[in-house]
Scaffold this active site. Structure first.
Site, PDB file in Angstrom:
ATOM      1  N   PHE A   1       9.319   0.851 -51.801  1.00 27.02           N
ATOM      2  CA  PHE A   1       8.352   0.898 -50.699  1.00 27.02           C
ATOM      3  C   PHE A   1       6.983   0.587 -51.273  1.00 27.02           C
ATOM      4  CE2 PHE A   1       5.199   2.875 -47.921  1.00 27.02           C
ATOM      5  CZ  PHE A   1       5.547   2.259 -46.722  1.00 27.02           C
TER       6      PHE A   1
ATOM      7  N   ASP B   1       3.916  -0.311 -59.330  1.00 25.33           N
ATOM      8  CA  ASP B   1       3.350   0.360 -58.160  1.00 25.33           C
ATOM      9  C   ASP B   1       3.344   1.848 -58.485  1.00 25.33           C
ATOM     10  OD1 ASP B   1       2.822   1.686 -55.822  1.00 25.33           O
ATOM     11  OD2 ASP B   1       4.062   0.386 -54.558  1.00 25.33           O
TER      12      ASP B   1
ATOM     13  N   LYS C   1      -3.397   6.903 -53.204  1.00 22.49           N
ATOM     14  CA  LYS C   1      -3.089   8.321 -52.956  1.00 22.49           C
ATOM     15  C   LYS C   1      -3.932   9.261 -53.825  1.00 22.49           C
ATOM     16  CE  LYS C   1       1.600   7.643 -51.129  1.00 22.49           C
ATOM     17  NZ  LYS C   1       1.840   8.234 -49.841  1.00 22.49           N
TER      18      LYS C   1
HETATM   19  N1  PLP Z   1       3.320   2.074 -52.663  1.00 23.62           N
HETATM   20  C1  PLP Z   1       3.961   3.247 -52.729  1.00 23.62           C
HETATM   21  C2  PLP Z   1       4.836   3.536 -53.908  1.00 23.62           C
HETATM   22  C3  PLP Z   1       3.803   4.194 -51.720  1.00 23.62           C
HETATM   23  O1  PLP Z   1       4.451   5.357 -51.783  1.00 23.62           O
HETATM   24  C4  PLP Z   1       2.946   3.881 -50.637  1.00 23.62           C
HETATM   25  C5  PLP Z   1       2.788   4.842 -49.533  1.00 23.62           C
HETATM   26  O2  PLP Z   1       3.517   5.770 -49.362  1.00 23.62           O
HETATM   27  C6  PLP Z   1       2.308   2.642 -50.623  1.00 23.62           C
HETATM   28  C7  PLP Z   1       2.502   1.760 -51.653  1.00 23.62           C
HETATM   29  C8  PLP Z   1       1.387   2.281 -49.488  1.00 23.62           C
HETATM   30  O3  PLP Z   1       0.237   3.057 -49.550  1.00 23.62           O
HETATM   31  P1  PLP Z   1      -0.717   3.185 -48.262  1.00 23.62           P
HETATM   32  O4  PLP Z   1       0.039   3.947 -47.243  1.00 23.62           O
HETATM   33  O5  PLP Z   1      -1.929   3.900 -48.793  1.00 23.62           O
HETATM   34  O6  PLP Z   1      -1.035   1.799 -47.822  1.00 23.62           O
END
Ligand code: PLP
Length: 401
Positions: free
Chosen positions: A134, A219, A249
């Site tokens: 994700f 990521d 986050k």
């Molecule tokens: N990447 C990862 C691993 C995530 O867990 C998330 C959100 O949960 C995102 C990207 C996307 O982040 P945002 O919701 O701040 O756009």
């Protein structure tokens, strides 16, 4: 089971529980009726320093009285300072600040693609990703994540992504071709079910990318910023540094802030005019990011996360052993933990909330426990008690429905 919120004029892309929190302090939040909850959701693993952390409140209030926003067409001293500190603590040389994780991922993908096109290899644009990933909800991040349900109805996905099974080395090697630019991976998949890549796999990925001339992109939006007890999850593995990394986050601990970090080589295509953001990295966000880093890099903070993470893992192992009909296994590292449920994880999540414990769901039918990193042993004990009570409620049929 907490009821769902009634319809409103908010676009109904979420189906929120009918509970609204009006105050938070440390690891606790209070709802409108004054009921207290232990927050092992932390705004989906974002509020790393918990609620109303004094250092963050002070930094935000102080900056709020000076200047909030100017835009990136003017020099922002706070960016220079925070980028210095982030690069000093990581593999990276350069940082682009964003407002969210998805934007950090978009920047990371653009950085990788531009690297090759700037070297005259514009045909190398493909990025290999993993199932269960994700990366966010923007169109590029959705294409990278490859979740069919999230892509449905939004037209032709952005091209250039090849997805392989998580942990399948042979499939990964087979997917690398002359057009491959990069491999993008979460060192620990968060939304996908808290599935961790073992440290040796990260080291192996690094070696593979170096051998094949590919860029390695992590990521670390969810698993980074102290959550595993290292500032970034990959730092727990030897020789596993990426070329590019997306962060969000915890870096803002509840304030909208993300960042895309890169080596100067990997970012060599990102010259003037190639990327931008109106609000990304504004003075308010930089003040918050600096305060978060002050706390996380203070002596003893990250080692305490390691100890708390081990303790949480051990407690969850005992819970799983005591509830074999409901729970299958414990996953994760540090304070990014999950238990895999044998029945619908939402039933257990509802029962936890009813008992006053906030947690999060996740792919692969898990219940995620992602508390603020400022908790202590007493919060772990309380969470275990509440989780056991919720499991008893589910067993008695009270949590279902
Ligand atoms: N990447 C990862 C691993 C995530 O867990 C998330 C959100 O949960 C995102 C990207 C996307 O982040 P945002 O919701 O701040 O756009």
């Amino acid at each position: 089971m907490p009821a769902l919120a009634a319809a409103s004029h908010v676009m109904p892309t979420y189906r929120p529980f009918d509970v609204a929190f009006v105050r938070g302090e440390g690891a606790y939040v209070w709802d409108e009726a004054g009921r207290r909850y232990l927050d092992f959701n932390a705004g989906i693993a974002a509020s790393a320093l918990g609620h109303a952390h004094p250092a963050m409140v002070a930094a935000l209030s102080e900056q709020a009285q000076k200047i909030w926003h100017t835009s990136n067409i003017f020099r922002i001293p706070g960016q220079v300072e925070l980028a210095d500190r982030l690069t000093a603590a990581t593999f990276a040389d350069l940082v682009f600040f964003t407002n969210s994780g998805a934007e950090a991922i978009e920047c990371a993908i653009k950085t990788a693609r531009k690297y090759f096109s700037a070297r005259g290899e514009g045909n190398r644009q493909r990025v290999i990703t993993f199932d269960g990933a994700f990366h966010g909800r923007t169109l590029g991040a959705l294409a990278a994540g490859g979740n069919a349900a999230y892509l449905d109805g939004f037209g032709e996905p952005l091209s250039g992504f090849d997805q392989v099974a998580f942990g399948d080395h042979e499939a990964l090697e087979a997917a690398i071709g002359p057009h491959t630019a990069a491999i993008l991976v979460e060192p620990i998949q968060g939304e996908g079910g808290v599935r961790a890549l073992p440290p040796q796999c990260l080291t192996g990925l690094r070696r593979l990318c170096s051998e094949r001339g590919l860029l390695l992109i992590y990521d670390e939006v969810q698993c980074g910023m102290g959550r595993t007890g290292a500032l970034f999850a990959h730092q727990r593995a030897e020789g596993a540094a990426p070329d590019i990394m997306a962060v969000a986050k915890g870096i803002g601990s509840g304030f909208p802030l993300g960042a895309s970090l890169a080596t100067s080589d990997a970012a060599s295509g990102m010259v003037v005019g190639t990327h931008g953001s109106t609000l990304g990295g504004n003075p308010l966000a930089m003040a918050v990011g600096g305060a978060v880093l002050d706390v996380m890099l203070a002596d003893g903070f990250l080692s305490s996360v390691v100890a708390l993470g081990d303790a949480l893992g051990a407690r969850l192992e005992r819970v799983v052993a005591d509830y074999p009909d409901q729970l299958a296994e414990v996953r994760g590292a540090g304070l990014l933990r999950a238990v895999q449920c044998k029945h619908d994880n939402r039933v257990l999540l509802n029962a936890c909330i009813d008992r006053g414990l906030l947690a999060a769901g996740g792919g692969d039918n898990v219940l995620r426990l992602v508390p603020p990193l400022i908790i202590d042993e007493s919060h772990l004990a309380e969470a275990e008690t509440l989780l056991r009570a919720a499991l008893d409620d589910v067993a008695a049929g009270e949590g279902a429905g």
